[in-house]
Design an enzyme around this catalytic site. Structure first.
Site, short mmCIF file in Angstrom:
data_model
loop_
_atom_site.label_atom_id
_atom_site.label_comp_id
_atom_site.label_asym_id
_atom_site.label_seq_id
_atom_site.Cartn_x
_atom_site.Cartn_y
_atom_site.Cartn_z
CE LYS A 62 -2.17 -1.69 3.84
NZ LYS A 62 -3.14 -1.03 4.91
CB THR B 162 -6.61 8.70 6.84
OG1 THR B 162 -6.10 8.93 8.13
CG2 THR B 162 -7.17 9.81 5.61
N GLY C 13 -8.33 4.15 10.16
CA GLY C 13 -9.69 2.95 9.97
C GLY C 13 -9.22 2.52 7.98
CB THR C 14 -7.25 4.20 5.75
OG1 THR C 14 -7.97 5.62 6.06
CG2 THR C 14 -7.44 3.89 4.22
N GLY C 15 -7.12 0.91 6.73
CA GLY C 15 -5.96 -0.35 6.29
C GLY C 15 -7.37 -1.22 6.62
CB CYS C 16 -8.97 -1.57 9.58
SG CYS C 16 -7.49 -1.44 11.36
#
Length: 270
Positions: A179, A212, A214-217
Site C-alpha cells: 500500500k 483517515t 480505519g483506512t487499512g482495516c
C-alpha cells in the site's frame, strides 16, 4: 412466513477500537455494507478515540482460539482477515487454527508499524507473523513501513515498491498488495499488486482529508468481504479500493483528532 436469507460470511480476527473508527468495529461495518455476515474473534481491547490509544488489554491466546472455533463450528467462515494480533503467542495460535480448520481465503493485514512509522509489535511477533502466518495468506496488505520491514528494503519509488512485493511474495503468501498511502509525492495512494505472475500498479483518485482512521482495516475487510462473495483476489482488491475511496470522500466529523472514514456512504442521499 419467514424466508431467511442465505448470505456469505466473513471473520475478522483483530482488536477492538472503543472509538469505533478502526479494528473490528470498522471490519464488521465494512462486511455489513458488502451484505456479508460478519463474525469476530477479539485479540485485544483498546481504549482509544480520535486522539490516540490510552490502554490495551490483550486477550489470552486460548480465548482467541475459542472464538475462532465457535464461529467455524456453527456459522462457517467464507473468508477471514487478521488485523492487530499483538504478540507472538496470539499469532502462533491464529496460524495453528487457520491450518487446522482450513480457513481460506485469508487476508493478512500485518499490523506491525503504523502509517506514521511507529512500531506496534516486537521482533518476536514480527518473526512469528513472517514465518507462521504469511505462508497461509491468500493476500497480505502491508503499508509502506511494514513492507520495508518485511522486505528489508527502503521504499522511495515505484520500482522499490515492486521489488518489495517480490521479496514479500517469496515469504509464502499467494499475493501481495504493497500500500502506498505513506509514499511520497505522486506515489501517495498508489498500491502495487503482485501474485507471482502479474505485477500491477493500482491507483484511484487521491482524497485530501485528515479523517483517515480505519483506512487499512477497512481495505483488508473489504477485500475479505469480496473474496467471500466469490470474486477473484485481484478483482476483490480493486472493488475494495473503490469502496475505501468512496468512504474517504465521505469522512465523519467525529472527535477532536483524526476522524474515521464514512462507511455508510451508500445510505446517504448525496
Amino acid at each position: 412466513m419467514e424466508h431467511p436469507r442465505k448470505v456469505a460470511t466473513a471473520l475478522t480476527i483483530a482488536g477492538s477500537d472503543s472509538g469505533g473508527g478502526a479494528g473490528i468495529q470498522a471490519d464488521l461495518r465494512t462486511f455489513s455494507f458488502h451484505r456479508v455476515h460478519g463474525t469476530s474473534a477479539l485479540t485485544a481491547l483498546t481504549a482509544q478515540n480520535t486522539l490516540g490509544v490510552t490502554r490495551v488489554d490483550v486477550m489470552p491466546p486460548e480465548s482467541v482460539a475459542a472464538q475462532i472455533d465457535a464461529v467455524a463450528s456453527d456459522i462457517g467462515i467464507g473468508a477471514a482477515k487478521t488485523g492487530m494480533l499483538v504478540n507472538r503467542a496470539i499469532i502462533a495460535t491464529v496460524a495453528e487454527r487457520v491450518r487446522t480448520l482450513g480457513i481460506t481465503p485469508l487476508v493478512v493485514d500485518p499490523v506491525m508499524v503504523s502509517r506514521a512509522g511507529s512500531r506496534l509489535i516486537d521482533d518476536e511477533a514480527v518473526a512469528a507473523l513472517r514465518e507462521q502466518l504469511l505462508p497461509l495468506a491468500a493476500l497480505v496488505t502491508p503499508n509502506r513501513h511494514e513492507a520495508q520491514l518485511l522486505a528489508g528494503l527502503e521504499l522511495h519509488s515505484l520500482q522499490d515498491m515492486k521489488e518489495a512485493a517480490r521479496r514479500i511474495h517469496r515469504l509464502g503468501p499467494k499475493a501481495v498488495l504493497v500500500k502506498g498511502g505513506a509514499m511520497p509525492g505522486s506515489l501517495c495512494g498508489t498500491d502495487v499488486w503482485f501474485d507471482g505472475k502479474r505485477m500491477e500498479a493500482l491507483h484511484l483518485t487521491t482524497v485530501e482529508t485528515r479523517n483517515t482512521h480505519g483506512t487499512g482495516c477497512t481495505l483488508s475487510a473489504a477485500i475479505a468481504a469480496n473474496l467471500a462473495l466469490g470474486f477473484e483476489p485481484l478483482e476483490a482488491t480493486k472493488r475494495a479500493k473503490q469502496y475505501v475511496t468512496r468512504a474517504l470522500q465521505h469522512p465523519l466529523a467525529v472527535g477532536q483528532g483524526n476522524g474515521p472514514i464514512g462507511h455508510f456512504f451508500p445510505l446517504l442521499d448525496s
